[in-house]
Design an enzyme around this catalytic site. Structure first.
Site, PDB file in Angstrom:
ATOM      1  N   ASP A  67       0.665  -1.229   0.137  1.00  0.00           N
ATOM      2  CA  ASP A  67      -0.073   0.036  -0.078  1.00  0.00           C
ATOM      3  C   ASP A  67       0.785   1.268  -0.139  1.00  0.00           C
ATOM      4  OD1 ASP A  67      -2.307  -1.264  -0.107  1.00  0.00           O
ATOM      5  OD2 ASP A  67      -2.954  -1.117   2.069  1.00  0.00           O
ATOM      6  N   LYS A  89      -3.315   3.722  -2.451  1.00  0.00           N
ATOM      7  CA  LYS A  89      -4.356   4.522  -2.365  1.00  0.00           C
ATOM      8  C   LYS A  89      -4.095   5.746  -1.694  1.00  0.00           C
ATOM      9  CE  LYS A  89      -7.882   0.757  -2.450  1.00  0.00           C
ATOM     10  NZ  LYS A  89      -8.765  -0.019  -1.745  1.00  0.00           N
ATOM     11  N   MET A 201      -6.899   9.600   8.941  1.00  0.00           N
ATOM     12  CA  MET A 201      -7.395  10.083   7.633  1.00  0.00           C
ATOM     13  C   MET A 201      -8.127  11.179   7.684  1.00  0.00           C
ATOM     14  SD  MET A 201      -8.026   6.404   5.651  1.00  0.00           S
ATOM     15  CE  MET A 201      -8.622   5.779   7.055  1.00  0.00           C
TER      16      MET A 201
END
Length: 293
Positions: A67, A89, A201
């Site tokens: 990732d 991502k 996030m």
């Protein structure tokens, strides 16, 4: 090391891999020997924080699928003989869909390969590891979990901010500020907990977090910290108060990856700061070597 420099090139390669493998499986009349997928937590960035098992799997697996949040320092440990696939991502920039990642894992395992699915932090803490494991289980593919140090624990420790502290916080709550569709956070419940709050996030939602928590009753003077590139050499820690959270993001030009910590424990950061002061292990070993020479 065969890590591609361009994520676009790697993404095209990964998607072609999925299509090719699907065609091969459809044509094959004989079931292939199933491999195994290890869902591995890479921790918050410092390669020294990898578990022994995580490092062993990185070194031994046939394929590493990793990732965006796997740090550059950890990527440097990838062996040359492994097949390396990037499926990262970032905000508004998904190199590959989650369904395609699931299919890629299935395809590689059905080719009889051992797969190290490497994720930043811990695969079961906002890492979609459970979704991937469900997909693998649905295809009767063996899968194992290798826990990693989640960002809240790692970045908090490297910033000198404990998650709990007697007299300041008796608990901690992890919250994701990212949602696939609608963000549904019980702000009043969070405000009343008197816990350390850690937002994953949450950088792009800093203004929302600030506004909603104050509106829900949390003291506007509650200490906050923004930890950028936690557990990495370029780590930055900026502290302030809840009513300054969104302005800190702007004025300090905080970039992702970054973690938001809110609570009284943040007041200990200056006293407990250690990361930028610590002597490196390499330099200490060199000094000892010179002294013993």
């Amino acid at each position: 090391m065969n890590i591609q420099k361009s994520n676009n090139v790697v993404t095209t390669f990964v998607l072609n891999e999925i299509k090719t493998a699907n065609r091969a499986l459809l044509k094959s009349q004989k079931p292939s020997t199933s491999g195994v997928v290890f869902l591995v937590g890479a921790g918050p960035g410092d390669p020294d924080l990898l578990t022994v098992k995580a490092l062993r799997l990185i070194q031994k697996c046939d394929v590493i699928i990793f990732d965006n949040l796997v740090s550059q320092q950890i990527r440097q440990l990838f062996p040359a003989q492994a097949e390396i696939l990037y499926v990262g991502k970032a905000k508004n920039n998904h190199s590959i869909s989650q369904s395609d990642i699931n299919q890629l894992l299935i395809n590689k395992a059905q080719q009889g390969l051992s797969v190290c699915r490497l994720k930043g932090g811990d695969a079961f803490v906002f890492g979609r590891g459970s979704e991937e494991m469900l997909a693998l289980k649905a295809h009767n593919i063996k899968a194992e979990i290798v826990p990693g140090i989640t960002a809240a624990a790692g970045c908090g420790s490297y910033a000198g901010i404990p998650l709990t502290h007697r007299g300041l916080s008796q608990g901690c709550t992890f919250v994701t500020a990212h949602a696939e569709k609608t963000l549904d956070i019980k702000w009043q419940a969070l405000a009343k907990l008197d816990h350390t709050l850690v937002f994953y996030m949450g950088l792009s939602k800093a203004e929302l977090i600030e506004t909603q928590l104050i509106k829900a009753g949390l003291d506007k003077n509650t200490p906050v910290a923004l930890i950028e590139n936690g557990c990495c050499p370029q780590q930055r820690v900026n502290t302030g108060q809840l009513n300054q959270l969104s302005s800190l993001v702007q004025t300090q030009q905080i970039k992702s990856p970054a973690l938001i910590m809110i609570g009284k424990v943040v007041s200990l950061a200056e006293q407990l700061q250690w990361f930028n002061e610590k002597p490196s292990i390499d330099s200490a070993i060199n000094e000892l070597t010179q002294l013993s020479a």
